[in-house]
Write an enzyme that holds these catalytic residues in place. Sequence first.
Site, PDB file in Angstrom:
ATOM      1  N   GLY A 106     -33.604 -16.040  74.566  1.00 54.02           N
ATOM      2  CA  GLY A 106     -33.877 -16.481  73.201  1.00 54.02           C
ATOM      3  C   GLY A 106     -35.279 -17.036  73.044  1.00 54.02           C
ATOM      4  O   GLY A 106     -35.688 -17.367  71.929  1.00 54.02           O
ATOM      5  N   HIS A 107     -36.011 -17.146  74.166  1.00 50.94           N
ATOM      6  CA  HIS A 107     -37.386 -17.655  74.129  1.00 50.94           C
ATOM      7  C   HIS A 107     -38.412 -16.532  74.309  1.00 50.94           C
ATOM      8  O   HIS A 107     -39.586 -16.810  74.554  1.00 50.94           O
ATOM      9  CB  HIS A 107     -37.594 -18.697  75.221  1.00 50.94           C
ATOM     10  CG  HIS A 107     -36.683 -19.874  75.140  1.00 50.94           C
ATOM     11  ND1 HIS A 107     -36.666 -20.700  74.040  1.00 50.94           N
ATOM     12  CD2 HIS A 107     -35.754 -20.362  75.994  1.00 50.94           C
ATOM     13  CE1 HIS A 107     -35.759 -21.661  74.232  1.00 50.94           C
ATOM     14  NE2 HIS A 107     -35.188 -21.467  75.406  1.00 50.94           N
ATOM     15  N   HIS A 115     -34.827 -25.823  71.504  1.00 53.23           N
ATOM     16  CA  HIS A 115     -33.448 -25.397  71.266  1.00 53.23           C
ATOM     17  C   HIS A 115     -32.876 -26.125  70.053  1.00 53.23           C
ATOM     18  O   HIS A 115     -31.669 -26.214  69.891  1.00 53.23           O
ATOM     19  CB  HIS A 115     -32.563 -25.690  72.473  1.00 53.23           C
ATOM     20  CG  HIS A 115     -33.147 -25.261  73.760  1.00 53.23           C
ATOM     21  ND1 HIS A 115     -33.895 -26.098  74.556  1.00 53.23           N
ATOM     22  CD2 HIS A 115     -33.127 -24.066  74.380  1.00 53.23           C
ATOM     23  CE1 HIS A 115     -34.300 -25.432  75.640  1.00 53.23           C
ATOM     24  NE2 HIS A 115     -33.851 -24.197  75.547  1.00 53.23           N
TER      25      HIS A 115
END
Lengths: 334, 334
Positions: free
Chosen positions: B57-58, B221
């Site tokens: 997700g990064h 996050h």
Amino acid sequence: MKKLLNNPTNVVEEMLEGYVKAHPDYIKQLPENQRSLVTVRETRDDKVGILIGGGSGHEPGFMGYVGEGMADGVAVGNIFASPSPDPILEVTKAIDKGAGVAYLYGNYAGDVMNFGMAAEMADLEEEIQVQAALATDDVASAPKEEQEKRRGIAGELFIFKAAGAAAEFGYDLENVIRVAEKANANTRSMGVGLSPCSLPQTGEPSFELGENEMEIGLGHHGEPGIEKGPLETADHVAERLVKDILEDMPINQGEQVAVLVNGLGSTPRMELYLIYRRVEQLLAERGIVVYRSYVGDYITSLEMGGCSVTVMKLDEELKQTIDHPVNCPMFVQK
Amino acid sequence: MKKLLNNPTNVVEEMLEGYVKAHPDYIKQLPENQRSLVTVRETRDDKVGILIGGGSGHEPGFMGYVGEGMADGVAVGNIFASPSPDPILEVTKAIDKGAGVAYLYGNYAGDVMNFGMAAEMADLEEEIQVQAALATDDVASAPKEEQEKRRGIAGELFIFKAAGAAAEFGYDLENVIRVAEKANANTRSMGVGLSPCSLPQTGEPSFELGENEMEIGLGHHGEPGIEKGPLETADHVAERLVKDILEDMPINQGEQVAVLVNGLGSTPRMELYLIYRRVEQLLAERGIVVYRSYVGDYITSLEMGGCSVTVMKLDEELKQTIDHPVNCPMFVQK
């Protein structure tokens, strides 16, 4: 939509100021127009100059593609609007090395008019030879019989790259244009829009879509597409985009292609790789070989959601151009 | 938020499948764990192995940073979750060339636990020497006196790059770790969040913010920051982030720095260059010299809106590492 802005009227000037400050080893502004940017490197005498341009808001397109292996200069327009003839002419004069200048841009009325006027002025006032090649890769924007009416979208990357490499190879203007036109003739793109962007000046969304809706064939300034429908899975979207591309440009088993999965601005790389995964499967099923692939945000529409798929059929000459190294502020290829 | 997905349960596996297919000339999966990726290039015997990792997700972090000048392998976790020890250990075994392996990751409890377990297993079962260096660059995540509690965010790019270059220079494990720790000690980041992302599995926004609100110091996050406030201009945001960085890490007139303006996912490059413009002005006013700059999406949080500013103080050794070429699927530097 929330934006990090100062006075929206100055957003392009401020972007360019930040851009030139961030990359002084690559790019500089010319004295007459802040919208005229050229490479700082010394290009060879007799190298054909490559000039690209178009509206802002598509970063890395177009200002990000000035450097080795790509363009020698860029004329920068307002957001989603053509640059005016003045910066185009100023860049033309700066990058002409006696071999003429190739103009490469997408097929939009404003660009056609302004680049056309600049080309005339370059010829009459400066005796600089200019020829243009237009990108018309967007399958959704006009039927096959009217290909000359089609818009240019993400496939512009391949056209810039092909012509940029050809100029580095020492091709003359006629042959640089021939390669750009071949790249365009061999390139098709199809996109899907999921969510709009908004212009800094207005803050208004560029188009409307329902909460679970997507639009097939949406243009990268929010121009209407072919159809709206419910949001589909990544696999279905990839299947639809590839189907439309291959119906428009049949590719034989064993042929080699370059593929670009391009994000429009706010689509995570994760999703782009899901799309690429299925695109590659679909091509492999037909015996089509991916020679080189690009996945990422190459020509965006501010923070628009969605992506496009671009396929370029390759011959030996186009393979050489696609392999040629690139060194630009927003695009480096070894 | 709309996403291009198939079954959300498989999103990481499908992303990795697409990723490896798109870049077979760079990266491959190991046989035991799909979450274990290593470079395809042959690295030198006795080169210290560089292992990075963290949640998905990064992207481009972390899988995008495997290649020449950066990491030799990556262990991939679920979205925003640490990789488990198994893939970390498998990558460790694959990239050890007899000189040991450096683990580089952000300071999060799950990562500390899992990388720690893998390091123990590597030592006991395989007699591979492992040392770790953690990124703690996020000024907002703990006070100055408790720097060891701080999270790693975008500054990880500089830490990976410094250690990756040091390993290429032929440094031994102890010195690779020394360089990574120096890079971390000299690096500070501060971010601002404008809009949340949503996890593919839930579709729920990762945090809530009012329509004209931003959050200073938001974690990548969605961890809470220092304060919420009204959305400010780009210049004010840059001023606030630089102020917090320089109060935490004073930099003298004449010192040189590397700067990263990192987009969190859906913030257009245009806005990132506006931020860079003001950051550079603020540093110049203090006589601080930008030696090299990076502007773009380097460590993202899916489609989160906002950005961070990272400053790394440079000495001669760090300058050499920052200048060293890189060739990775999502990051190329000549």
